[in-house]
Design a protein around this motif. Structure first.
Motif, PDB file in Angstrom:
ATOM      1  N   PHE A  86       9.769  84.782 -34.902  1.00 41.09           N
ATOM      2  CA  PHE A  86       9.428  85.344 -33.593  1.00 41.09           C
ATOM      3  C   PHE A  86      10.748  85.545 -32.845  1.00 41.09           C
ATOM      4  CE2 PHE A  86       7.160  84.472 -29.350  1.00 41.09           C
ATOM      5  CZ  PHE A  86       6.477  85.670 -29.345  1.00 41.09           C
ATOM      6  N   TRP A 140       3.672  92.290 -31.624  1.00 40.96           N
ATOM      7  CA  TRP A 140       2.318  91.753 -31.561  1.00 40.96           C
ATOM      8  C   TRP A 140       1.529  92.585 -30.550  1.00 40.96           C
ATOM      9  CZ3 TRP A 140       0.524  87.596 -34.409  1.00 40.96           C
ATOM     10  CH2 TRP A 140       1.483  86.806 -35.054  1.00 40.96           C
ATOM     11  N   ARG A 163      -0.653  75.721 -24.127  1.00 39.99           N
ATOM     12  CA  ARG A 163       0.095  75.937 -25.368  1.00 39.99           C
ATOM     13  C   ARG A 163       1.236  76.942 -25.141  1.00 39.99           C
ATOM     14  NH1 ARG A 163       0.430  80.553 -29.480  1.00 39.99           N
ATOM     15  NH2 ARG A 163       1.819  79.551 -30.943  1.00 39.99           N
ATOM     16  N   TYR A 165       4.807  78.947 -27.052  1.00 34.75           N
ATOM     17  CA  TYR A 165       5.453  79.267 -28.330  1.00 34.75           C
ATOM     18  C   TYR A 165       6.934  79.581 -28.179  1.00 34.75           C
ATOM     19  CZ  TYR A 165       3.926  84.026 -26.896  1.00 34.75           C
ATOM     20  OH  TYR A 165       3.673  85.182 -26.216  1.00 34.75           O
ATOM     21  N   THR A 202      -1.737  84.361 -25.836  1.00 31.25           N
ATOM     22  CA  THR A 202      -1.302  84.936 -27.104  1.00 31.25           C
ATOM     23  C   THR A 202      -2.072  86.241 -27.318  1.00 31.25           C
ATOM     24  OG1 THR A 202      -0.881  84.489 -29.456  1.00 31.25           O
ATOM     25  CG2 THR A 202      -2.928  83.609 -28.567  1.00 31.25           C
ATOM     26  N   SER A 203      -1.830  86.888 -28.457  1.00 32.16           N
ATOM     27  CA  SER A 203      -2.487  88.167 -28.734  1.00 32.16           C
ATOM     28  C   SER A 203      -3.924  87.952 -29.205  1.00 32.16           C
ATOM     29  CB  SER A 203      -1.716  88.900 -29.824  1.00 32.16           C
ATOM     30  OG  SER A 203      -1.722  88.105 -30.996  1.00 32.16           O
ATOM     31  N   THR A 206      -3.829  86.558 -32.862  1.00 33.62           N
ATOM     32  CA  THR A 206      -3.719  85.114 -33.038  1.00 33.62           C
ATOM     33  C   THR A 206      -4.956  84.411 -32.481  1.00 33.62           C
ATOM     34  OG1 THR A 206      -1.318  85.267 -33.043  1.00 33.62           O
ATOM     35  CG2 THR A 206      -2.243  83.114 -32.519  1.00 33.62           C
TER      36      THR A 206
HETATM   37  N1  PCA Z   1       1.028  85.337 -31.815  1.00 36.72           N
HETATM   38  C1  PCA Z   1       2.108  84.401 -32.067  1.00 36.72           C
HETATM   39  C2  PCA Z   1       3.263  84.949 -31.324  1.00 36.72           C
HETATM   40  C3  PCA Z   1       2.739  85.969 -30.397  1.00 36.72           C
HETATM   41  C4  PCA Z   1       1.352  86.198 -30.850  1.00 36.72           C
HETATM   42  O1  PCA Z   1       0.611  87.070 -30.452  1.00 36.72           O
HETATM   43  C5  PCA Z   1       1.767  83.038 -31.566  1.00 36.72           C
HETATM   44  O2  PCA Z   1       0.828  82.887 -30.789  1.00 36.72           O
HETATM   45  O3  PCA Z   1       2.472  82.100 -31.917  1.00 36.72           O
END
Ligand code: PCA
Length: 321
Positions: A86, A140, A163, A165, A202-203, A206
C-alpha cells in the motif's frame, strides 16, 4: 587461490543456469479474492507467457511470505525481486508517498489518475535511491465509512475503536476523537469479532471481502480518498535481465496498470451491491457529516504542508495545476 577460482567458476555456472530460466518470488499483502491479487496473478501469467517461461513469477498473497510492513525492505535487500504494498505506508519516508491518503485531495478515479501522474516521477526518484523501481500502481475504490448504526455527524465517531491502515488514517481517527488501532486487511474480521475495533474506513472491496455485514450495519459512502497499491521491482535484479525479458516485464506491467484500474472501477459498484445484498444499509453522508469530515481533512492538509518535503509539495502543486 585454486579454491577461489573453483568457487568463482561454480557461481558463474549457477548464474548462467539461473539466467536461462529465472524464477521470482512476489510477496503481496492482500488475499486471493482481492482484485489487486487477481490482477497480479494475471501479470505473472503474462510475463511467463511473453518470455516462454524464461521468467516465472510465484505470487505469495496475504502476507504469507513477508508481512505487509516488510515487503518493501525484502525487495530492497533482494530477498525477493519484486513485491506489492500500500503506497502510503511509505509516508514516514517522505510525505510524497502519502498524499493519496489525505482526505478530500483526490476523491475520484480521474483525480487518482492525475495524482499518480504527479507522484510517479518524484516517487520513481525517491525509490531509485533504494534500488527500487515502480512497475505499476492501481487505485482502490474510494474509501467509505463502516459503522454500527447511522453516522449523522463526526461526533458520532467519538470514542470508537477505529481500524487504521496507515499514519493518515490514524491521524484522521484521532482528530475525530476515535481511538485508532492498526489492523491489516486480512485481520479485519478477527479484529471486529474480538472487539479490538468497532468502525473503519476502507473500500467496498475490502468491506465485502471481509464480510463487513457480520459486524457492522451501515456503509456511508463518504468517498474521501482513493489510495493506491504499488508494485516495485529491485532495479539491480531487473537490470540483470536480458533486453527482451525486460520489455516483457514492462509491457505486462503497463497492461496490469490499465487492467487494474478497470477492475477497480467495476468493483466499486459491484462490491457495494454485495454489501447491500447481505443486508447492510448503504447511505450517502449528511451535509453535516461531510462538513465535519472536510474540516478534519483541512487540518490534516495543514499538518501535511507543515511537514512535507520540497518534493512532496511539488507533487501536490503539480496535481493542483
Ligand atoms: N483496502 C485496503 C487498503 C485500502 C482498501 O480499500 C485496506 O483496507 O487495508
Amino acid at each position: 587461490m585454486n579454491k577461489f577460482v573453483t568457487a568463482f567458476a561454480l557461481s558463474v555456472g549457477a548464474f548462467s543456469a539461473a539466467a536461462a530460466a529465472d524464477s521470482w518470488d512476489m510477496p503481496t499483502p492482500y488475499g486471493d479474492s482481492t482484485f489487486h491479487t487477481v490482477n497480479i496473478r494475471q501479470f505473472a501469467q503474462d510475463v511467463e507467457t511473453a518470455t516462454n517461461g524464461a521468467l516465472s513469477i510465484t505470487v505469495h498473497s496475504a502476507g504469507s511470505l513477508f508481512p505487509h510492513g516488510e515487503i518493501k525492505n525484502a525487495v530492497r535487500s533482494r530477498q525477493v525481486a519484486l513485491g506489492e504494498f500500500f503506497l502510503s505506508t511509505l509516508s514516514n519516508e517522505d510525505l510524497a508517498f502519502g498524499i493519496d491518503s489525505q482526505p478530500f485531495v483526490a476523491t475520484s478515479y480521474g483525480d487518482a489518475i492525475k495524482l499518480w501522474a504527479a507522484q510517479k516521477p518524484v516517487i520513481t526518484e525517491l525509490l531509485a535511491d533504494q534500488d527500487l523501481m515502480p512497475l505499476f500502481s492501481v487505485p482502490w475504490p474510494a474509501q467509505g465509512l463502516y459503522t454500527n448504526g447511522a453516522v449523522e455527524t463526526v461526533d458520532d465517531l467519538a470514542g470508537l475503536r477505529f481500524r487504521a491502515y496507515n499514519a493518515a488514517l490514524e491521524e484522521f481517527a484521532t482528530l475525530a476523537k476515535a481511538a485508532p488501532v492498526q489492523v491489516e486487511a486480512s485481520d479485519i474480521p478477527q479484529a471486529f469479532a474480538t472487539g479490538q475495533v468497532q468502525a473503519m474506513i476502507t473500500s467496498p472491496s475490502t468491506g465485502a471481502n471481509s464480510k463487513a455485514w457480520d459486524f457492522v450495519t451501515h456503509y456511508t459512502a463518504i468517498d474521501a480518498w482513493v489510495p493506491k497499491n504499488i508494485v516495485v521491482v529491485n532495479k539491480r535484479i531487473f537490470d540483470r535481465l536480458d533486453a527482451n525479458t525486460q520489455t516483457a516485464v514492462l509491457t505486462a506491467a503497463a497492461a496490469a496498470e490499465a487492467r487494474g484500474l478497470e477492475m477497480s472501477q467495476a468493483e466499486a459498484a459491484a462490491k457495494t451491491q454485495v454489501m447491500a445484498d447481505n443486508g447492510m444499509t448503504i447511505v450517502q453522508p449528511s451535509a453535516e457529516l461531510v462538513a465535519g469530515l472536510q474540516a478534519i481533512g483541512a487540518t490534516m492538509l495543514d499538518n501535511w504542508n507543515a511537514k512535507a518535503s520540497d518534493q512532496a509539495k511539488a507533487v501536490l502543486s503539480a496535481y493542483q495545476q
